[in-house]
Write an enzyme that holds these catalytic residues in place. Structure first.
Site, PDB file in Angstrom:
ATOM      1  N   LYS A  24       0.844  -1.203   0.000  1.00  0.00           N
ATOM      2  CA  LYS A  24       0.000   0.000   0.000  1.00  0.00           C
ATOM      3  C   LYS A  24       0.874   1.247   0.000  1.00  0.00           C
ATOM      4  O   LYS A  24       0.590   2.217  -0.707  1.00  0.00           O
ATOM      5  CB  LYS A  24      -0.921  -0.022   1.220  1.00  0.00           C
ATOM      6  N   SER A 163       4.330  13.062  11.181  1.00  0.00           N
ATOM      7  CA  SER A 163       4.076  11.980  10.230  1.00  0.00           C
ATOM      8  C   SER A 163       4.915  12.184   8.971  1.00  0.00           C
ATOM      9  O   SER A 163       4.938  13.268   8.394  1.00  0.00           O
ATOM     10  CB  SER A 163       2.590  11.957   9.852  1.00  0.00           C
ATOM     11  N   SER A 164       5.596  11.126   8.563  1.00  0.00           N
ATOM     12  CA  SER A 164       6.413  11.207   7.347  1.00  0.00           C
ATOM     13  C   SER A 164       5.556  11.444   6.115  1.00  0.00           C
ATOM     14  O   SER A 164       6.066  11.879   5.070  1.00  0.00           O
ATOM     15  CB  SER A 164       7.212   9.908   7.170  1.00  0.00           C
ATOM     16  N   ASP A 307       4.281   1.263  12.027  1.00  0.00           N
ATOM     17  CA  ASP A 307       3.172   0.382  11.645  1.00  0.00           C
ATOM     18  C   ASP A 307       3.383  -1.061  12.109  1.00  0.00           C
ATOM     19  O   ASP A 307       2.461  -1.870  12.044  1.00  0.00           O
ATOM     20  CB  ASP A 307       2.951   0.417  10.130  1.00  0.00           C
ATOM     21  N   LYS A 334      -3.133   7.959  14.587  1.00  0.00           N
ATOM     22  CA  LYS A 334      -3.387   7.068  13.456  1.00  0.00           C
ATOM     23  C   LYS A 334      -4.899   6.857  13.280  1.00  0.00           C
ATOM     24  O   LYS A 334      -5.693   7.679  13.706  1.00  0.00           O
ATOM     25  CB  LYS A 334      -2.670   5.739  13.681  1.00  0.00           C
ATOM     26  N   ARG A 338      -3.801   4.441  18.860  1.00  0.00           N
ATOM     27  CA  ARG A 338      -3.365   3.043  18.935  1.00  0.00           C
ATOM     28  C   ARG A 338      -2.789   2.675  20.295  1.00  0.00           C
ATOM     29  O   ARG A 338      -2.809   1.510  20.684  1.00  0.00           O
ATOM     30  CB  ARG A 338      -2.368   2.744  17.811  1.00  0.00           C
ATOM     31  N   ARG A 382      -5.082  -2.480  11.491  1.00  0.00           N
ATOM     32  CA  ARG A 382      -3.915  -3.106  12.130  1.00  0.00           C
ATOM     33  C   ARG A 382      -4.252  -3.691  13.499  1.00  0.00           C
ATOM     34  O   ARG A 382      -3.595  -4.626  13.947  1.00  0.00           O
ATOM     35  CB  ARG A 382      -2.758  -2.117  12.213  1.00  0.00           C
TER      36      ARG A 382
END
Length: 428
Positions: A24, A163-164, A307, A334, A338, A382
């Site tokens: 993805k 966040s990248s 992740d 996210k 999480r 996830r």
């Protein structure tokens, strides 16, 4: 309607071959590059993940309206409404992409997406000259984006511990800006492998860059004609490493994966070596094998691969290993928070995830094995897949809202059945 499934597994051995969908992460980058290239770049082995399907539809020349959730409540007048649902990567990448398009759009998403901050990216794009406004709450989607702008500057600063995907969104459009773009990264760069992936894929498509210290520069330049082949998804592979780690015996083959991957999550091979999982690259893929090995590693730094955090934390909890985890800063923003989700669900087997400054420590002193547990997924793919391997430890695992896996790995439950798991759908 949300539906649950019950997982059981007779025996604790797994053996066989699993063909994974395309990455993805790679695919979403490749599709934006393809769209920006004006047809020069083609993409092969496109992922069937729901996020990628959504992005592909938005970027299709034939697509003028994407409305997955009709009751958006937005007064869009004559603007194109682009609703990406829960696709976080698509939200970040498209925010930058639409600033270069000759149209005005409203970019929105699910209710959770409207709670995920995007102000840092919007501010950076505004600094360059982009015309972006907030349709509801400042700092959050939905966004009103008017494409086409006069570039004000070719150099901007952006924090590295965000966040990248913000950084990637800017890098993807950099070569198409009249002045190019130089990003000055402030502080330590989180999720560095994802930025490296972006630059490597741009380079495959003919876009050169210079990365000196904390400065990344991409000059204005054209794409070249090429084909980007998307490797199978290492994030999806991580769940099979977790299954191997919790099995008594495991021999698995995952075709298409290579030792020299652009995907940062390929580091799962090194992480799971601590759990006795060997990775041998041959026959056009990777062979996993479980070997009995005492687990001694106590600290896992997940900064470059956030992740994988849920997967590795659940494995440690299932094995009763009091490990410490660092680099989890981005997990709270996210698909869900999480950290909170992990704490809630691990408590069901008596395990605590305790925050200590920048670190999180597992306390397995009260760990137990119930006859059955129900795992809530929090609209997070996830969570579902990280906890599914517990069926090798807990006799019966009920997973709430099991279809959430469509976001990244639609065939996950079918693949579990191939490996001997019983998957029973529950109608609620």
């Amino acid at each position: 309607m949300k539906q649950n499934i019950i997982l059981t597994k007779k025996g604790k051995s797994v053996n066989g071959t699993i063909q994974l969908t395309g990455s993805k992460s790679e695919c979403n980058r490749a599709l934006v590059i393809e769209a920006l290239s004006g047809g020069k770049v083609k993409v092969e082995n496109i992922s069937d993940a729901a996020d990628t399907v959504t992005l592909l539809e938005v970027l299709s020349p034939k697509s003028k309206v994407l409305s997955q959730h009709e009751n958006s409540g937005l007064k869009t007048q004559d603007l194109r409404l682009v609703n990406i649902g829960p696709a976080g990567t698509a939200m970040r990448f498209l925010t930058a992409y639409f600033t270069l398009q000759d149209e005005e759009v409203i970019l929105t998403g699910s209710e959770r997406m409207k709670q995920r901050p995007i102000g840092i990216l919007v501010n950076a794009l505004r600094e360059i000259g982009a015309d972006i406004g907030y349709a509801e709450n400042d700092g959050f989607p939905p966004l009103r984006i008017k494409g086409g702008f006069e570039q004000k500057t070719g150099t901007i600063s952006i924090k590295g511990d965000i966040s990248s995907q913000y950084i990637t969104a800017l890098l993807l459009i950099a070569s198409q800006l009249p002045l190019g773009l130089t990003l000055q990264i402030e502080g330590e760069l989180t999720s560095r492998p994802y930025v490296e992936m972006t630059l490597a894929m741009l380079q495959q498509a003919g876009i050169q860059h210079q990365w000196d210290g904390n400065s990344i520069h991409i000059a204005k330049q054209d794409f070249k004609e090429t084909t980007l082949y998307v490797e199978p998804d290492w994030s999806a592979a991580s769940y099979w490493y977790a299954i191997a780690a919790l099995a008594d015996e495991a021999e698995l083959f995952l075709p298409g994966l290579t030792a020299y991957s652009l995907q940062g999550d390929s580091v799962i091979t090194e992480i799971m070596a601590n759990f006795g999982i060997t990775s041998q690259f041959k026959d056009g893929g990777v062979h996993l094998k479980k070997e009995n090995k005492p687990l001694s590693r106590k600290i896992f730094d997940m900064k470059s691969c956030p992740d994988l955090a849920q997967t590795v934390i659940v494995v440690c909890a299932a094995l009763g290993h009091d490990a410490t985890f660092t680099g989890l800063e981005t997990l709270k923003i996210k698909e869900t928070d999480r950290i909170a989700a992990l704490q809630n669900e691990l408590a069901k087997i008596g395990v605590k995830l305790i925050e200590k400054g920048q670190a999180y420590k597992l306390d397995c002193s009260e760990r137990h094995t119930p006859a059955k547990i129900q795992i809530d997924t929090y609209d997070d793919h996830r969570m579902a897949m990280a906890f599914a391997p517990l069926a090798l430890v807990v006799p019966e695992v009920e997973v709430e809202d099991y279809m959430v896996v469509e976001k990244s790995y639609p065939a996950f439950w079918e693949d579990l059945q191939i490996m001997g798991f019983e998957v029973l759908q529950q109608n609620k």
